[in-house]
Design a protein around this motif. Structure first.
Motif, short mmCIF file in Angstrom:
data_model
loop_
_atom_site.label_atom_id
_atom_site.label_comp_id
_atom_site.label_asym_id
_atom_site.label_seq_id
_atom_site.Cartn_x
_atom_site.Cartn_y
_atom_site.Cartn_z
N ASP A 1 35.61 35.75 26.49
CA ASP A 1 35.56 34.18 26.04
C ASP A 1 37.04 33.87 25.80
O ASP A 1 37.62 34.59 24.74
CB ASP A 1 34.72 34.10 24.72
N ILE A 2 37.77 33.02 26.48
CA ILE A 2 39.11 32.88 26.48
C ILE A 2 39.43 31.32 25.88
O ILE A 2 38.76 30.38 26.52
CB ILE A 2 39.82 32.94 27.41
N ARG A 3 39.90 31.11 24.61
CA ARG A 3 40.28 29.71 24.23
C ARG A 3 41.77 29.67 24.56
O ARG A 3 42.59 30.42 24.08
CB ARG A 3 40.01 29.62 22.74
N ILE A 4 42.03 28.56 25.09
CA ILE A 4 43.54 28.14 25.59
C ILE A 4 43.97 26.93 24.74
O ILE A 4 43.28 25.76 24.96
CB ILE A 4 43.73 28.11 26.94
N THR A 5 44.99 26.96 24.00
CA THR A 5 45.48 25.73 23.09
C THR A 5 46.79 25.35 23.80
O THR A 5 47.66 26.26 23.66
CB THR A 5 45.65 25.98 21.80
N CYS B 1 33.04 35.02 32.55
CA CYS B 1 34.26 34.67 31.61
C CYS B 1 33.99 33.20 31.57
O CYS B 1 33.89 32.35 32.31
CB CYS B 1 35.37 34.97 32.37
N ARG B 2 34.38 32.80 30.14
CA ARG B 2 34.27 31.17 29.50
C ARG B 2 35.73 30.88 29.30
O ARG B 2 36.35 31.78 28.33
CB ARG B 2 33.37 31.27 28.64
N VAL B 3 36.32 29.91 29.86
CA VAL B 3 37.47 29.63 29.56
C VAL B 3 37.31 28.06 28.79
O VAL B 3 37.00 27.21 29.60
CB VAL B 3 38.44 29.53 30.74
N GLN B 4 37.99 27.87 27.78
CA GLN B 4 37.63 26.63 27.13
C GLN B 4 39.26 26.33 26.74
O GLN B 4 40.11 27.00 26.03
CB GLN B 4 36.90 27.00 25.56
N PHE B 5 39.52 25.13 27.20
CA PHE B 5 40.70 24.33 27.03
C PHE B 5 40.33 23.67 25.72
O PHE B 5 39.55 22.56 25.53
CB PHE B 5 41.11 23.33 28.02
#
Length: 211
Positions: free
Chosen positions: A91-95, A134-138
């Motif tokens: 799980d990737i959080r991208i800020t 894989c979950r990518v959250q902007f």
């Protein structure tokens, strides 16, 4: 009259406690439910349970990473190779830099070298033997150019069997005709078979999905 001795609730001498009364297959099903919910406390209960839950923890648990604009946090994704090998779910959080207005964007130079944190992730994820989901959250809006640049930087996530990209509170920068082009980045970026890719745009309480 003598008082009978109390009957113990469990006669299990297993190092897993009462879980030891269950078969390994049933224990694994329980571990899967616990770890997929996001909790890892069970694995820290005892050394015996840590060993017994090791496979389930990495198969059903989620490895979480946050990538932000702050270079000081870029190396937080580092993990020893032996811990990365069994991981399957990420799980990737991208800020990204903030959106200042509907047509005005903060200078993209603030992000610095956008590829650097993702190069670190790429090197790390090469050690994952069975990448599954894989979950990518902007986490916040950015310019369309910066969004596209970031997607290209994470195209290596195509190594996973499934990639879900979630946009939180993004403006309507993305139209349906371009969704398919963007999703193809992941299908071309991995060394495995083409993953199932989904892009979801979240505006307040409404969900708009394109697959």
């Amino acid at each position: 009259m003598s008082t009978p001795s109390p009957v113990p609730l469990s006669t299990s001498l297993s190092p897993y406690g009462d879980l030891g009364l269950l078969s390994p297959a049933i224990r694994t099903r329980i571990y899967a439910l616990v770890f997929s919910s996001g909790s890892t406390a069970l694995a820290r209960t005892s050394k015996a349970l840590y060993t017994d839950t090791w496979v389930a923890l990495h198969r059903y648990g989620v490895y979480r990473v946050h990538v932000s604009t702050d270079p000081e946090h870029w190396n937080e994704a580092y993990m020893p190779r032996e811990y990365l090998k069994p991981i399957q779910n990420v799980d990737i959080r991208i800020t990204l830099p903030k959106l200042l207005g509907p047509y005005s964007y903060r200078a993209e130079s603030q992000w610095g070298s956008i590829d650097e944190p993702f190069k670190i992730l790429h090197r790390q994820f090469q050690h994952i033997e069975k990448p599954k989901s894989c979950r990518v959250q902007f986490t916040r809006p950015c310019s369309e150019a910066l969004f596209d640049q970031t997607l290209k930087a994470i195209a290596f996530l195509g190594q996973f069997e499934r990639v879900d990209v979630e946009l939180v509170n993004f403006p309507r920068l993305i139209d349906d005709s371009n969704n398919y082009i963007r999703l193809d980045l992941f299908r071309k970026g991995g060394s495995r078979k083409k993953p199932k890719v989904t892009l979801v745009q979240v505006d307040r309480d409404a969900y708009h999905q394109s697959t």
